[in-house]
Enzyme design. Structure first.
Site, PDB file in Angstrom:
ATOM      1  N   GLY A  94       0.731  -1.511  -0.022  1.00 22.46           N
ATOM      2  CA  GLY A  94      -0.346  -0.109   0.190  1.00 22.46           C
ATOM      3  C   GLY A  94       0.786   0.625   0.287  1.00 22.46           C
ATOM      4  O   GLY A  94       0.156   1.801   0.414  1.00 22.46           O
ATOM      5  N   TRP A 100       2.377   3.036  -2.315  1.00 19.02           N
ATOM      6  CA  TRP A 100       1.863   3.476  -3.178  1.00 19.02           C
ATOM      7  C   TRP A 100       0.235   4.556  -3.112  1.00 19.02           C
ATOM      8  O   TRP A 100       0.271   5.968  -3.413  1.00 19.02           O
ATOM      9  CB  TRP A 100       1.602   2.795  -4.686  1.00 19.02           C
ATOM     10  CG  TRP A 100       2.739   3.059  -5.493  1.00 19.02           C
ATOM     11  CD1 TRP A 100       4.147   2.788  -5.183  1.00 19.02           C
ATOM     12  CD2 TRP A 100       2.924   2.913  -7.231  1.00 19.02           C
ATOM     13  NE1 TRP A 100       4.969   2.758  -5.911  1.00 19.02           N
ATOM     14  CE2 TRP A 100       3.828   2.399  -6.989  1.00 19.02           C
ATOM     15  CE3 TRP A 100       2.106   2.663  -7.681  1.00 19.02           C
ATOM     16  CZ2 TRP A 100       4.617   2.466  -8.632  1.00 19.02           C
ATOM     17  CZ3 TRP A 100       2.598   2.141  -9.620  1.00 19.02           C
ATOM     18  CH2 TRP A 100       4.241   1.880  -9.408  1.00 19.02           C
ATOM     19  N   ASP A 122      -5.322  -6.058  -4.410  1.00 17.75           N
ATOM     20  CA  ASP A 122      -4.566  -6.793  -4.659  1.00 17.75           C
ATOM     21  C   ASP A 122      -5.313  -8.018  -3.678  1.00 17.75           C
ATOM     22  O   ASP A 122      -5.809  -7.917  -3.284  1.00 17.75           O
ATOM     23  CB  ASP A 122      -3.337  -6.557  -3.381  1.00 17.75           C
ATOM     24  CG  ASP A 122      -1.626  -6.640  -3.774  1.00 17.75           C
ATOM     25  OD1 ASP A 122      -0.621  -6.548  -4.895  1.00 17.75           O
ATOM     26  OD2 ASP A 122      -1.840  -8.028  -3.902  1.00 17.75           O
ATOM     27  N   ASP A 145      -8.333 -10.650  -7.728  1.00 19.28           N
ATOM     28  CA  ASP A 145      -7.567 -10.875  -8.720  1.00 19.28           C
ATOM     29  C   ASP A 145      -8.218  -9.818  -9.567  1.00 19.28           C
ATOM     30  O   ASP A 145      -9.051  -9.393  -9.727  1.00 19.28           O
ATOM     31  CB  ASP A 145      -7.601 -12.033  -9.102  1.00 19.28           C
ATOM     32  CG  ASP A 145      -6.154 -12.624  -9.883  1.00 19.28           C
ATOM     33  OD1 ASP A 145      -6.353 -11.598 -10.909  1.00 19.28           O
ATOM     34  OD2 ASP A 145      -6.909 -13.852 -10.270  1.00 19.28           O
ATOM     35  N   ASP A 201       1.849  -1.343  -9.971  1.00 20.24           N
ATOM     36  CA  ASP A 201       3.001  -2.045 -10.193  1.00 20.24           C
ATOM     37  C   ASP A 201       2.930  -3.350  -9.391  1.00 20.24           C
ATOM     38  O   ASP A 201       2.856  -4.242  -9.207  1.00 20.24           O
ATOM     39  CB  ASP A 201       3.132  -1.262  -8.800  1.00 20.24           C
ATOM     40  CG  ASP A 201       4.688  -2.017  -8.655  1.00 20.24           C
ATOM     41  OD1 ASP A 201       5.569  -1.511  -9.291  1.00 20.24           O
ATOM     42  OD2 ASP A 201       4.796  -1.259  -7.192  1.00 20.24           O
ATOM     43  N   LYS A 243       4.223  -0.850 -14.247  1.00 20.69           N
ATOM     44  CA  LYS A 243       5.715  -1.134 -14.070  1.00 20.69           C
ATOM     45  C   LYS A 243       5.756  -2.030 -15.384  1.00 20.69           C
ATOM     46  O   LYS A 243       4.989  -2.923 -16.302  1.00 20.69           O
ATOM     47  CB  LYS A 243       5.919  -1.877 -12.788  1.00 20.69           C
ATOM     48  CG  LYS A 243       7.329  -2.721 -12.790  1.00 20.69           C
ATOM     49  CD  LYS A 243       7.305  -3.242 -11.970  1.00 20.69           C
ATOM     50  CE  LYS A 243       6.566  -4.124 -10.807  1.00 20.69           C
ATOM     51  NZ  LYS A 243       6.755  -4.381  -9.264  1.00 20.69           N
TER      52      LYS A 243
HETATM   53  C1  LIG Z   1       5.512  -4.970  -5.945  1.00 14.02           C
HETATM   54  S1  LIG Z   1       3.947  -5.430  -5.115  1.00 14.02           S
HETATM   55  C2  LIG Z   1       2.760  -3.954  -5.195  1.00 14.02           C
HETATM   56  C3  LIG Z   1       4.060  -2.203  -4.562  1.00 14.02           C
HETATM   57  C4  LIG Z   1       2.783  -0.888  -4.172  1.00 14.02           C
HETATM   58  N1  LIG Z   1       2.978  -0.558  -5.590  1.00 14.02           N
HETATM   59  C5  LIG Z   1       3.271  -0.720  -2.936  1.00 14.02           C
HETATM   60  O1  LIG Z   1       3.276   0.119  -3.045  1.00 14.02           O
HETATM   61  O2  LIG Z   1       3.385  -1.046  -1.788  1.00 14.02           O
HETATM   62  C6  LIG Z   1       3.226  -6.226  -6.261  1.00 14.02           C
HETATM   63  C7  LIG Z   1       2.220  -6.724  -5.828  1.00 14.02           C
HETATM   64  O3  LIG Z   1       1.058  -6.945  -6.881  1.00 14.02           O
HETATM   65  C8  LIG Z   1      -0.005  -8.219  -6.664  1.00 14.02           C
HETATM   66  N2  LIG Z   1      -0.785  -8.553  -7.158  1.00 14.02           N
HETATM   67  C9  LIG Z   1       0.005  -9.957  -8.227  1.00 14.02           C
HETATM   68  N3  LIG Z   1      -0.541 -10.859  -9.561  1.00 14.02           N
HETATM   69  C10 LIG Z   1      -2.246  -9.548  -8.885  1.00 14.02           C
HETATM   70  C11 LIG Z   1      -3.027  -9.944  -9.245  1.00 14.02           C
HETATM   71  N4  LIG Z   1      -3.253 -11.020 -10.578  1.00 14.02           N
HETATM   72  N5  LIG Z   1      -4.023  -9.701  -8.687  1.00 14.02           N
HETATM   73  C12 LIG Z   1      -3.814  -8.360  -7.749  1.00 14.02           C
HETATM   74  N6  LIG Z   1      -2.895  -8.083  -7.566  1.00 14.02           N
HETATM   75  C13 LIG Z   1      -1.641  -8.858  -7.975  1.00 14.02           C
HETATM   76  C14 LIG Z   1       0.577  -8.850  -5.744  1.00 14.02           C
HETATM   77  O4  LIG Z   1       0.085  -9.097  -4.545  1.00 14.02           O
HETATM   78  C15 LIG Z   1       2.090  -8.217  -4.996  1.00 14.02           C
HETATM   79  O5  LIG Z   1       1.415  -7.409  -3.698  1.00 14.02           O
END
Ligand SMILES: C[S@@+](CC[C@H](N)C(=O)[O-])C[C@H]1O[C@@H](n2cnc3c(N)ncnc32)[C@H](O)[C@@H]1O
Length: 852
Positions: free
Chosen positions: A56, A58, A76, A92, A117, A157
């Protein structure tokens, strides 16, 4: 995503610490801060959707930066701990349920910004992971298209993988501005990059294929190998880790020419040896003696045998043709004779076969032929289908013609829709160029084409075919020869690499060959077709080989396409600026030369720099505005713009230097080991100028330090420059250079010496004049003349008595004065009163003790 304890890979870095200090849940917060600093989308947004938001950080940044009462929704797969002013839920993002939930939260609103992201579980299978990430990004994009307002921003990203360009293409279809950037807080080791898409076009209908991973990331079939390209770009072979064969240690290898005739692999010989000897009769080699006497062994052939390493395509073919002719004369079995004997054998057998057997064979042959042709048809159909698909993709701008192999054939290639080549060959192009319609009968064209090789007017298609085949074989052999030659010769490899990098043309044909008339050219070598006279070229303006023609800026077509991507727009502007500045400086330099102002060569300035400490790393082009992160520029060039400094310098030195350097271009001085390494890499072709430009784009390009604590900035400035590799040799070279600089006297000493030299020369000149006058004096005897000249010489050589040293006591107005004391001329020494008293006392006691 739960917060993990991050160890290893230097994960607990300053961004991590800073995030902790500022209360962000992840270091990723700084990526968004830096992106927003550059593009400023958060301040303008009232509704924001953060896809893949856990933990969280961002959302935290968005809540801090966006206007009060903004709507922020974070979603997320993992749960997100509550954040004030932010709605979060677990889902998802690829599912319909997630879409519905977002719609429920947004109600009638549209999002001004959508952030993504997302990172699927990144494991070890890079190829798979990167694809999943690209797919996830596309899914996020799909979701964004549902909720984004017209003109909205999508930040995502992306991993730099093979799908990167496809993704960018999709973004470009939906947004007016797409830019990729890597914020400084993004780790160097990470392949991630952030794409900021602005100005959502909000089309009424989006082709579902545009957001379908299967279409967007569909693999392209490998294009057919382009053998011709291999001639120009021989593959680089791996080093021989297992060591070298014994004779490979020899630098210069010779072989009797008879062996070249005997061998079954002539290319290997041409690739491995330096010389073919023809004069081995003394050693009793009869074959060699016979070879030497053959009229076919012309002077040209002898010349070619002298140095195999300088063979061009023409000489290469000449040698191979010579070998074939000699083999024929010596009665070696050739393909022709083998074919002949096969035919004879078959005829013999045929006469022995009964009639019905013959019919049976014919039938079998027919069946084989049919099978062959149906197989060919099938293959052709499949290829057509494939091409059709590719063309659809191309129409969607997802692929370039070169990707589907069209480049290899080109518009003039085989099967081209408008057979311009045929038109070209039948000289109808001249008529068309004059504005007249021209129709070419197929057989006419074919006839013209057929007569291509037989300069003697041969129309016998069989012999033409034979000749074609030979030419083709020879071409193929030449490819092999070049590859082998490249394997052995490091210099050659470097040269090839350089040519390859510059997309330059092969220069195997000497300049005088270009003057040969068309007919002769055809006789000599089909490749020399290119050598047309200018007039004819002008007439053939209709037909241009798009692939062969390099772009105006010297880039290859593929490179030009690559640099046409939007992300290079700024770069182009930057480069343009540079070029303009360069032009400016050139103009200025020219003007200066015209005005006959003392413009010094860079060399001179460099000569003048006394020690490396004084050697400032400056850009060569002084008038060019320093780029934002000028301190990142490791490869720096020194250019003289400090004329005053140079003017003081030894005049004769300057003149010598000026005479030595006829080249008016500014000389580049390399003063750092990094620059030396880079220069070496450039010189050996390991790096090209394109690589340098590429290297310039790194995470350090964006520096944003506003609002950061001092300790952080201090720490940052120590490490925030790209670490360029240096070689031992480069470091040593720079060390030697530094030593040479240090060994030189400082400027003042050199000036004093030069002054002394100058005065001595002046004195000598005066003396000469005086003695000349004396020698020509009529009223004097020879003896008188000689004595007065020797007196003059003695006077000149007599050292002037030094003025006595005056001791001045530092008292009164002179107390504490550092310069010349008041009213004192000539040599002086300042002393303090105590010292003078002590000295006098010492003298007194010494005098007293003497008296006793
Ligand atoms: C790098 S982190 C994001 C960090 C976030 N931007 C922050 O600032 O804290 C990537 C996130 O993508 C989520 N993620 C991956 N595939 C996903 C999906 N299909 N649906 C939702 N979230 C997903 C992962 O659970 C993970 O928490």
């Amino acid at each position: 995503m739960a917060i993990q304890k991050k160890h290893g890979k230097g994960r607990l870095d300053k961004w991590y610490k800073l995030a902790k200090e500022k209360g962000y849940r992840a270091r990723a917060a700084f990526k968004l801060i830096q992106l927003n600093k550059k593009y400023g989308f958060l301040e303008k947004s009232k509704v924001l959707l953060d896809l893949c938001a856990a933990p969280g950080s961002w959302c935290q940044v968005a809540a801090e930066t966006m206007p009060v009462n903004s709507l922020i929704i974070g979603v997320d797969l993992s749960p997100i701990k509550a954040i004030p002013k932010v709605i979060t839920f677990q889902s998802d993002i690829t599912t319909e349920k997630c879409r519905a939930t977002i719609r429920g939260h947004l109600k009638t609103w549209k999002a001004d910004t959508v952030l993504h992201d997302g990172a699927p579980n990144v494991g070890t299978a890079w190829v798979q992971d990167s694809f999943n990430q690209a797919e996830l990004t596309l899914q996020a994009m799909r979701l964004a298209t549902d909720f984004l307002i017209e003109g909205g921003t999508f930040v995502t990203k992306v991993f730099r993988s093979k799908d990167y360009n496809s993704l960018l293409w999709v973004f470009n279809q939906l947004f007016t501005k797409v830019e990729a950037t890597k914020p400084p807080s993004s780790r160097n080791v990470s392949a991630e990059i952030f794409v900021v898409c602005r100005g959502f076009k909000a089309p009424k209908r989006i082709d579902p294929r545009l957001l379908d991973p299967r279409t967007v990331f569909a693999e392209l079939a490998d294009p057919a190998p382009n053998n011709e390209a291999k001639v120009y770009n021989p593959e680089i072979k791996k080093r021989k880790r297992g060591g070298y064969e014994e004779d490979e240690m020899l630098q210069f290898k010779e072989l009797p020419a008879s062996e070249f005739i005997n061998t079954t692999d002539p290319i290997a010989i041409l690739g491995q040896y330096n010389k073919l000897t023809l004069d081995g009769a003394a050693n009793g080699d009869v074959a060699l003696a016979a070879l030497n006497k053959l009229p076919e062994t012309t002077d040209d052939i002898r010349l070619c045998c002298q140095d195999l390493k300088v063979l061009g395509r023409k000489e290469f073919k000449m040698l191979l043709k010579w070998r074939l002719r000699v083999r024929e004369i010596f009665g070696f079995p050739s393909k022709k004779t083998a074919k002949q004997s096969l035919i004879e054998e078959a005829e013999e057998v045929a006469t022995m076969e009964p009639m019905d057997e013959e019919l049976k064979i014919q039938e079998e042959l027919q069946a084989l032929k049919d099978k062959e042709s149906s197989k060919k048809k099938r293959e052709r159909r499949r290829a057509n289908e494939q091409k059709q698909k590719e063309i659809v993709r191309m129409q969607l701008n997802m692929t370039a013609p070169m990707d589907i192999g069209m480049e290899e054939a080109g518009p003039m290639g085989e099967g081209a829709m408008f057979a311009l080549k045929t038109l070209d060959q039948s000289s109808a192009v001249k008529r068309i160029a004059k504005g007249k319609m021209a129709l070419i009968k197929e057989d006419e064209a074919k006839k013209d084409h057929d007569s291509g090789l037989g300069s003697s007017g041969e129309t016998d298609s069989e012999s033409d075919e034979e000749e074609d085949r030979l030419e083709r074989e020879l071409d193929g052999m030449y490819d092999q020869y070049k590859t082998r030659k490249g394997e052995r010769d490091a210099k050659y490899r470097a040269k090839r690499l350089r040519e390859e990098k510059e997309d330059g043309e092969w220069e195997g044909v000497s300049a005088d060959e270009k003057g040969v008339s068309d007919d002769e050219v055809l006789e000599e070598d089909s490749d020399d077709d290119e050598e047309e006279d200018e007039e004819e070229l002008a007439q053939k303006a209709l037909i241009r080989d798009l692939d062969a023609a390099p772009a105006a800026d010297g880039l290859s077509k593929r490179a030009t396409r690559f640099f046409q991507q939007d992300i290079f727009k700024d770069v182009a502007a930057l480069l343009d600026d540079d070029e303009e500045a360069e032009e400016d400086s050139e103009e200025k330099a020219e003007a200066a030369q015209e005005d006959e102002v003392d413009v010094m060569d860079v060399d001179d300035e460099v000569e003048d720099i006394p020690a490396p400490k004084a050697v400032k790393q400056k850009k060569q082009k002084a008038p060019v505005a320093e780029p934002e992160d000028s301190d990142d520029d490791d490869f720096e060039i020194v250019k003289s713009d400090r004329k005053d400094e140079v003017e003081d310098d030894d005049e004769s030195d300057w003149e010598d230097e000026h005479k030595r350097r006829k080249d008016p271009r500014p000389e580049i001085d390399i003063i750092t080991a990094e620059a030396m390494t880079l220069a070496h890499e450039l010189a050996t072709g390991k790096k090209s100028s394109h690589d340098l430009i590429d290297d310039g784009f790194n995470k350090h390009a964006l520096k944003d330090r506003d609002g950061l604590p001092d300790w952080f900035i201090e720490d940052e400035s120590k490490h925030d420059r790209p670490q360029r590799p240096i070689t031992k040799a480069a470091a040593r070279a720079i060390q030697e250079k530094t030593r040479a600089y240090n060994a030189r006297p400082i400027k003042k000493v050199r000036e004093a010496k030069a002054r002394k030299k100058f005065h001595a020369a002046q004195r000598l000149e005066k003396l000469k004049k005086k003695s000349d006058m004396l020698a020509n004096e009529e009223g004097m005897t020879e003896k008188e003349k000689a004595s007065s000249i020797s007196k003059l010489m003695a006077k000149a050589s007599k050292a002037k008595p030094r003025k006595p040293l005056r001791v001045v006591v530092a008292k009164g107005v002179n107390r504490g004065k550092s310069g010349r004391p008041n009213g004192v001329k000539g040599r002086y020494k300042m002393v303090d009163p105590r010292m003078r008293k002590d000295m006098r006392a010492m003298k007194r006691t010494a005098a007293k003790s003497k008296k006793r």
